[in-house]
Scaffold this active site. Structure first.
Site, PDB file in Angstrom:
ATOM      1  N   GLU A   1     -84.365   9.853-106.672  1.00 26.08           N
ATOM      2  CA  GLU A   1     -85.280   9.827-105.269  1.00 26.08           C
ATOM      3  C   GLU A   1     -85.641  10.935-104.678  1.00 26.08           C
ATOM      4  OE1 GLU A   1     -84.604   8.005-100.681  1.00 26.08           O
ATOM      5  OE2 GLU A   1     -82.993   8.489-101.888  1.00 26.08           O
TER       6      GLU A   1
ATOM      7  N   LYS B   1     -89.598   2.146-101.032  1.00 26.54           N
ATOM      8  CA  LYS B   1     -88.239   1.998-100.511  1.00 26.54           C
ATOM      9  C   LYS B   1     -88.580   0.918 -99.612  1.00 26.54           C
ATOM     10  CE  LYS B   1     -84.243   4.477 -99.346  1.00 26.54           C
ATOM     11  NZ  LYS B   1     -83.745   5.920 -98.949  1.00 26.54           N
TER      12      LYS B   1
ATOM     13  N   CYS C   1     -82.133   3.994-103.379  1.00 23.97           N
ATOM     14  CA  CYS C   1     -81.080   4.454-102.598  1.00 23.97           C
ATOM     15  C   CYS C   1     -80.246   3.246-101.791  1.00 23.97           C
ATOM     16  CB  CYS C   1     -81.105   5.475-102.145  1.00 23.97           C
ATOM     17  SG  CYS C   1     -79.762   6.556-101.232  1.00 23.97           S
TER      18      CYS C   1
END
EC number: 6.3.5.1
Length: 572
Positions: free
Chosen positions: A41, A110, A146
């Site tokens: 990330e 994300k 994540c």
């Protein structure tokens, strides 16, 4: 398909340096036959970039690097890279970018933006508006970032967010889940993370490949520990902890089991010497089915060593300075610094006063000898006497707290003088227990550039000391057995002002890390008045902690960016 899992240690903001590391990895894994390289990330910027994301010049540099440096690398293997990307309306997104053939072919933003503890992503990013798999070769890749995998209702028995990106991607046909991550370490985090990932893989019958950042960035330490898990929940590979690593995987489709992942080996190439035409593969860390190495105090030791090394390297320092009192905290700090930087780059300074015992002076010198670090003794008696005479206008000393603390402040000045003149970074030695209740001196023992033990309780400090001495005596045995003392007045020991550390640390953990109330803590068998007194001390000491050096985070709730309490407040 061969996939290279590239676990790298970026420097925040060093876009050229970070993409340079990527280039080295791509060159190596291309020779090893990789079809896809996965980076963590925000690998281009490092995580967390914080308010650098508010600077237009910074974002332009990211855009240029993606176009001119990253995209061309995908003319070999495909690349999956984490970076901040500006979308419509100049909104910023935390994106996973898939490059093939020299150009961007897919972008997945994300979806879940954490806004708790040390995370503040909704300050900078907008969440993804949609989620969909992308086809690469024979596989439908479900790309997540994540937090996107940390919302499984069956694992947590609750949901923090309304959507579950993994659930949605599987429903849309993803047969391989990939997660780009920058997941900071705390004690126990690795086992929790692996257990959760295995649970998700079993639930959906899909392999999950997890690429985590490694390295220290300010207070946060990232452990790496990237892994691949098969649909059965078996861990196919586990990358090294607390160091850069590149693991080569083979992903194949089988008639009986669906998509399976197999570890091929590790490449020692991320920041090392150039590799030859056929890079050698080394064995992966062995993980027996259903079992992972247990996490012990050695993990905290490695985290702190990495945190020290990266903090100095990334801020431009090469050597560290530690005030050695002959006590347990300064001994552990010095040992960690020597492991992180090399003994030749650490200086220990003993600054005895009239109250320093001969034993403490001997232990400070003996520790330095055992570690092989440089050592100086700078007595403070003349300076202390001058202060007493001046501040008491020639009268007798009062023996009060101000006179005790001036000794710590003299020592802080000496350390900062050496730091200014000789280019050392001062490492403060106070532990979490002391910082919590204010048992520390502003502009004294709190003076320095990095608070190594600021998130390490006193009980854990002793555990670290025993770990440091696991093979030979480095910290003198007398340091481990004598009562802790600031030695600022005759016969002083910590227990004159504090409850036993075993009791204090248990109360502090309940109040700080578990956020329990006084009544809930007392219900565990602690004296209610003692609990209330400890809590009062914690709340009143916030103004001190606000002025402390950055502290390395190794628990689930550290002082600093993860615990944002007001200074001027009162319980009503």
């Amino acid at each position: 398909m061969r996939i290279a899992l590239a676990q790298l240690n970026p420097t925040i903001g060093d876009i050229g340096g970070n993409t340079g590391k990527m280039r080295k990895v791509v060159e190596a894994v291309r020779r090893a036959g990789a079809d896809l390289v996965i980076f963590p990330e925000l690998a281009v910027t490092g995580y967390p970039p914080r308010d650098l994301l508010c600077r237009r010049d910074f974002l332009r540099r990211v855009e240029e690097a993606l176009r001119e440096e990253v995209a061309p690398l995908s003319r070999g293997p495909a690349l999956l890279v984490g970076a901040p990307v500006q979308g419509e309306g100049e909104f910023l997104y935390n994106a996973a970018l898939l490059y093939t053939g020299g150009s961007l072919c897919f972008r997945q933003d994300k979806s879940l933006l954490p806004n708790y503890d040390v995370f503040d992503e909704s300050r900078y990013f907008r969440p993804a508006r949609e989620r969909a798999p992308v086809r690469l070769g024979d596989f439908n890749l479900g790309l997540t970032i994540c937090e996107d995998i940390w919302n499984d209702k069956d694992y947590w028995n609750r949901r923090l967010y309304e959507i579950d990106p993994v659930e949605e991607l599987v429903a849309k046909g993803a047969d391989l889940i990939i997660n780009l991550s920058a997941s900071p370490y705390h004690y126990g985090k690795i086992g929790l993370r692996v257990d959760m990932i295995r649970s998700i893989a079993r639930k959906y019958g899909r392999p999950l490949i997890y690429a985590n950042q490694v390295g220290g960035n300010d207070e946060l330490i990232f452990d790496g520990s990237s892994l691949a898990v098969n649909p059965s929940g078996q861990v196919a590979c586990l990358a090294a902890g607390f160091e850069e690593d590149v693991v080569l995987l083979e992903v194949a489709r089988t008639d009986a089991m669906g998509v399976l992942v197999r570890a091929m080996g590790r490449l020692r190439c991320p920041a090392g010497e150039p590799v030859d035409a056929a890079p050698q593969l080394y064995p992966c860390l062995e993980v027996s089915p259903g079992h992972l190495p247990g996490e012990d105090i050695g993990y905290v030791y490695r985290a702190l060593v990495l945190g020290i090394a990266d903090y100095l390297r990334k801020t431009g320092f090469r050597k560290a300075l530690v005030g050695l009192s002959g006590g347990i905290d300064s001994s552990v700090t010095a040992a960690l610094a020597a492991a992180a930087l090399g003994p030749e780059n650490v200086l220990g300074v003993s600054m005895p006063s009239r109250y320093s015992s001969p034993g403490s002076r001997f232990d400070a010198r003996k520790l330095a000898e055992n570690l092989g670090i440089a050592f100086r003794e700078v007595p403070i008696e003349r300076m202390f006497s001058a202060f007493l005479e001046s501040m008491n206008q020639g009268g007798d000393p009062c023996g009060d707290l101000a006179e005790e603390n001036i000794q710590a402040r003299i020592r802080g000045n000496i350390l900062m003088f050496i730091s200014n003149r000789e280019g050392y970074l001062v490492l403060t030695t106070g532990n979490k227990s002391e910082m919590a209740v204010g048992y520390c001196t502003l502009y004294g023992d709190m003076s320095g550039g990095l608070a190594v033990l600021a998130d390490v309780s006193k009980v854990m400090v002793y555990q670290l000391a025993r770990y440091i001495n696991r093979e030979r005596e480095i910290i003198p045995h007398s340091v481990l057995v004598k009562p802790p003392s600031a030695e600022l007045k005759p016969g002083q020991v910590d227990q004159d002002s504090l409850p036993p550390y075993e009791v204090l640390d248990a109360i502090l953990q309940a109040y700080i890390e578990e956020e329990k109330s006084a009544d809930e803590i007392a219900a565990r068998g602690f004296d209610p008045e003692l609990v209330r007194e400890v809590i009062r001390k914690v709340d009143r000491a916030e103004y001190k902690r606000r002025q402390a050096a950055p502290g390395l985070r190794v628990t689930s709730r550290a002082f600093g960016m993860g615990r944002r309490m007001p200074v001027a407040w009162r319980a009503g």
